[in-house]
Design an enzyme around this catalytic site. Structure first.
Site, PDB file in Angstrom:
ATOM      1  N   LYS A  88      -5.856  -1.887  -1.400  1.00 60.06           N
ATOM      2  CA  LYS A  88      -6.943  -1.785  -0.410  1.00 60.06           C
ATOM      3  C   LYS A  88      -8.070  -0.877  -0.934  1.00 60.06           C
ATOM      4  O   LYS A  88      -8.490   0.081  -0.264  1.00 60.06           O
ATOM      5  CB  LYS A  88      -6.416  -1.286   0.938  1.00 60.06           C
ATOM      6  CG  LYS A  88      -5.368  -2.203   1.595  1.00 60.06           C
ATOM      7  CD  LYS A  88      -4.937  -1.704   2.960  1.00 60.06           C
ATOM      8  CE  LYS A  88      -4.022  -2.640   3.726  1.00 60.06           C
ATOM      9  NZ  LYS A  88      -2.671  -2.857   3.180  1.00 60.06           N
TER      10      LYS A  88
ATOM     11  N   THR B 176       0.845  -1.206   0.000  1.00 61.21           N
ATOM     12  CA  THR B 176       0.000   0.000   0.000  1.00 61.21           C
ATOM     13  C   THR B 176       0.880   1.255   0.000  1.00 61.21           C
ATOM     14  O   THR B 176       0.621   2.212  -0.738  1.00 61.21           O
ATOM     15  CB  THR B 176      -0.896  -0.006   1.256  1.00 61.21           C
ATOM     16  OG1 THR B 176      -1.508  -1.284   1.382  1.00 61.21           O
ATOM     17  CG2 THR B 176      -1.962   1.072   1.184  1.00 61.21           C
ATOM     18  N   ILE B 177       1.919   1.224   0.814  1.00 61.78           N
ATOM     19  CA  ILE B 177       2.795   2.396   0.929  1.00 61.78           C
ATOM     20  C   ILE B 177       3.511   2.643  -0.400  1.00 61.78           C
ATOM     21  O   ILE B 177       3.559   3.784  -0.896  1.00 61.78           O
ATOM     22  CB  ILE B 177       3.795   2.192   2.096  1.00 61.78           C
ATOM     23  CG1 ILE B 177       3.025   2.166   3.431  1.00 61.78           C
ATOM     24  CG2 ILE B 177       4.885   3.275   2.096  1.00 61.78           C
ATOM     25  CD1 ILE B 177       3.842   1.740   4.637  1.00 61.78           C
TER      26      ILE B 177
ATOM     27  N   LEU C  97     -10.328   0.816 -10.557  1.00 61.00           N
ATOM     28  CA  LEU C  97      -9.070   0.460  -9.889  1.00 61.00           C
ATOM     29  C   LEU C  97      -8.603  -0.938 -10.287  1.00 61.00           C
ATOM     30  O   LEU C  97      -7.404  -1.179 -10.470  1.00 61.00           O
ATOM     31  CB  LEU C  97      -9.210   0.596  -8.374  1.00 61.00           C
ATOM     32  CG  LEU C  97      -9.361   2.047  -7.889  1.00 61.00           C
ATOM     33  CD1 LEU C  97      -9.598   2.089  -6.386  1.00 61.00           C
ATOM     34  CD2 LEU C  97      -8.143   2.886  -8.238  1.00 61.00           C
TER      35      LEU C  97
ATOM     36  N   GLU D 152      -9.269  -7.578   2.162  1.00 58.28           N
ATOM     37  CA  GLU D 152      -8.275  -7.293   3.211  1.00 58.28           C
ATOM     38  C   GLU D 152      -8.995  -7.017   4.525  1.00 58.28           C
ATOM     39  O   GLU D 152      -9.733  -6.043   4.640  1.00 58.28           O
ATOM     40  CB  GLU D 152      -7.527  -6.020   2.802  1.00 58.28           C
ATOM     41  CG  GLU D 152      -6.079  -6.210   2.520  1.00 58.28           C
ATOM     42  CD  GLU D 152      -5.219  -6.015   3.765  1.00 58.28           C
ATOM     43  OE1 GLU D 152      -4.013  -6.240   3.640  1.00 58.28           O
ATOM     44  OE2 GLU D 152      -5.735  -5.645   4.838  1.00 58.28           O
TER      45      GLU D 152
HETATM   46  C1  5RP Z   1       0.400  -2.874   5.456  1.00 56.44           C
HETATM   47  C2  5RP Z   1       0.452  -4.194   4.835  1.00 56.44           C
HETATM   48  C3  5RP Z   1       1.748  -4.938   4.869  1.00 56.44           C
HETATM   49  O1  5RP Z   1       2.129  -5.176   3.550  1.00 56.44           O
HETATM   50  C4  5RP Z   1       1.687  -6.248   5.613  1.00 56.44           C
HETATM   51  O2  5RP Z   1       1.258  -6.047   6.916  1.00 56.44           O
HETATM   52  C5  5RP Z   1       3.048  -6.937   5.666  1.00 56.44           C
HETATM   53  O3  5RP Z   1       4.032  -6.079   6.156  1.00 56.44           O
HETATM   54  P1  5RP Z   1       4.782  -6.268   7.592  1.00 56.44           P
HETATM   55  O4  5RP Z   1       5.215  -7.709   7.659  1.00 56.44           O
HETATM   56  O5  5RP Z   1       5.916  -5.322   7.519  1.00 56.44           O
HETATM   57  O6  5RP Z   1       3.765  -5.957   8.655  1.00 56.44           O
HETATM   58  O7  5RP Z   1      -0.496  -4.653   4.278  1.00 56.44           O
HETATM   59  O8  5RP Z   1      -0.825  -2.284   5.219  1.00 56.44           O
END
Ligand code: 5RP
Length: 222
Positions: A64, A36-37, A72, A118
Site C-alpha cells: 500500500k 500489509t501486516i 518501493l 488499493e
Molecule cells: C488488509 C488486507 C487484507 O489482506 C485483505 O483484506 C484480505 O484479508 P481478509 O480476508 O482477512 O480481510 O489488505 O489490509
C-alpha cells in the site's frame, strides 16, 4: 467470462506462521499475498521467501505504497514480487513512478510486473481516470478491516462502483473479510481475483475452505 483467480492474503505477524499457512494452502490458490501486516512485521524477506518457495505462483507485495513509488517498487520487484499495491490516496506521481518501474522490469526480463491501486478509504472518479491515464490496469476494491469491524457490509453502492470501474477498463480484485457466501453477490461482474485471508487461514480446515472458494467461483463464473 474467465474464472476469477483466488488469492491467499497472508496477514500474519510472523513469517513462520505465514509459511505454515502456505505449506498446505499454496497448491489451492493462484496468487500469494505478502499482506500489509506481514510486510510491516517481517519486511522484504517475506516477499523473497514466498517467491523462492513458490516461483510458479503470482506473488503480491501488499505494501500500500503512499510515496517513494520508484524506490518501493524497486524494493519489492528486486525481492521477487510480481505485483505490488499503491494506496488510492497516493499522489499520481507515486502511481506513475511505481508503474514505470514495473514496465522497466517487464521489458528487461519479459516477466510481467504490475501495480494495483488499493481502494481502501477515499478516492474519486477523477483520480480513477488519472490512474487509467497512468497505465494502471488493476484496482483492488477493498472493504477495509477496520470498516468491516465497525459494521460496514457489502451493498448495492459497492456493486455499482465495481461495475463502473469495470466499465472504465479496470481489472478488479475484491477483498475485505470475504466469506464464501459473499461470492454470489459479485457474480454479474468479471472479477479478476477474489482475495481471502482470515476466512481461509483461520478456518478449522483451511484447505477445505480454499476449495469451497474455488468451487463457488467455478459455480458462479463458468
Ligand atoms: C488488509 C488486507 C487484507 O489482506 C485483505 O483484506 C484480505 O484479508 P481478509 O480476508 O482477512 O480481510 O489488505 O489490509
Amino acid at each position: 467470462m474467465a474464472l476469477p483467480m483466488l488469492q491467499l492474503a497472508l496477514d500474519n505477524k510472523t513469517l513462520k506462521d505465514a509459511l505454515e499457512a502456505t505449506r498446505v494452502l499454496a497448491p489451492e490458490v493462484d496468487v500469494i499475498e505478502a499482506g500489509t501486516i506481514l510486510c510491516c512485521s517481517e519486511g522484504m524477506q517475506a516477499v523473497r521467501c514466498l517467491k523462492a518457495l513458490y516461483p510458479e505462483k503470482i506473488v503480491l507485495a501488499d505494501i500500500k505504497a503512499a510515496d517513494a513509488g520508484s524506490i518501493l517498487a524497486s524494493m519489492v520487484y528486486d525481492n521477487g514480487a510480481d505485483w505490488m499495491t499503491v494506496i488510492c490516496c497516493a499522489p499520481i506521481a507515486t502511481v506513475e513512478s511505481a508503474m514505470k518501474e514495473a514496465r522497466k522490469r517487464t521489458e528487461q526480463d519479459g516477466k510481467p510486473r504490475d501495480v494495483q491501486v488499493e481502494l481502501t478509504g477515499s478516492w474519486t472518479w477523477e483520480e480513477a481516470e488519472a490512474w487509467r491515464k497512468a497505465g494502471i490496469r488493476q484496482v483492488v476494491y477493498h472493504r477495509g478491516r477496520d470498516a468491516q469491524a465497525a459494521g460496514q457490509g457489502w451493498g448495492r453502492e459497492d456493486l455499482e462502483k465495481i461495475q463502473r470501474l469495470h466499465e472504465m477498463g479496470f481489472e478488479l480484485s475484491i477483498t475485505g473479510g470475504l466469506v464464501v457466501e459473499d461470492l454470489p453477490l459479485f457474480k454479474s461482474i468479471p472479477v479478476k481475483v477474489f482475495i481471502a485471508g482470515r476466512s481461509i487461514r483461520d478456518a478449522a480446515d483451511p484447505v477445505q475452505a480454499a476449495r469451497e472458494f474455488k468451487a463457488a467461483i467455478a459455480a458462479h463464473w463458468s
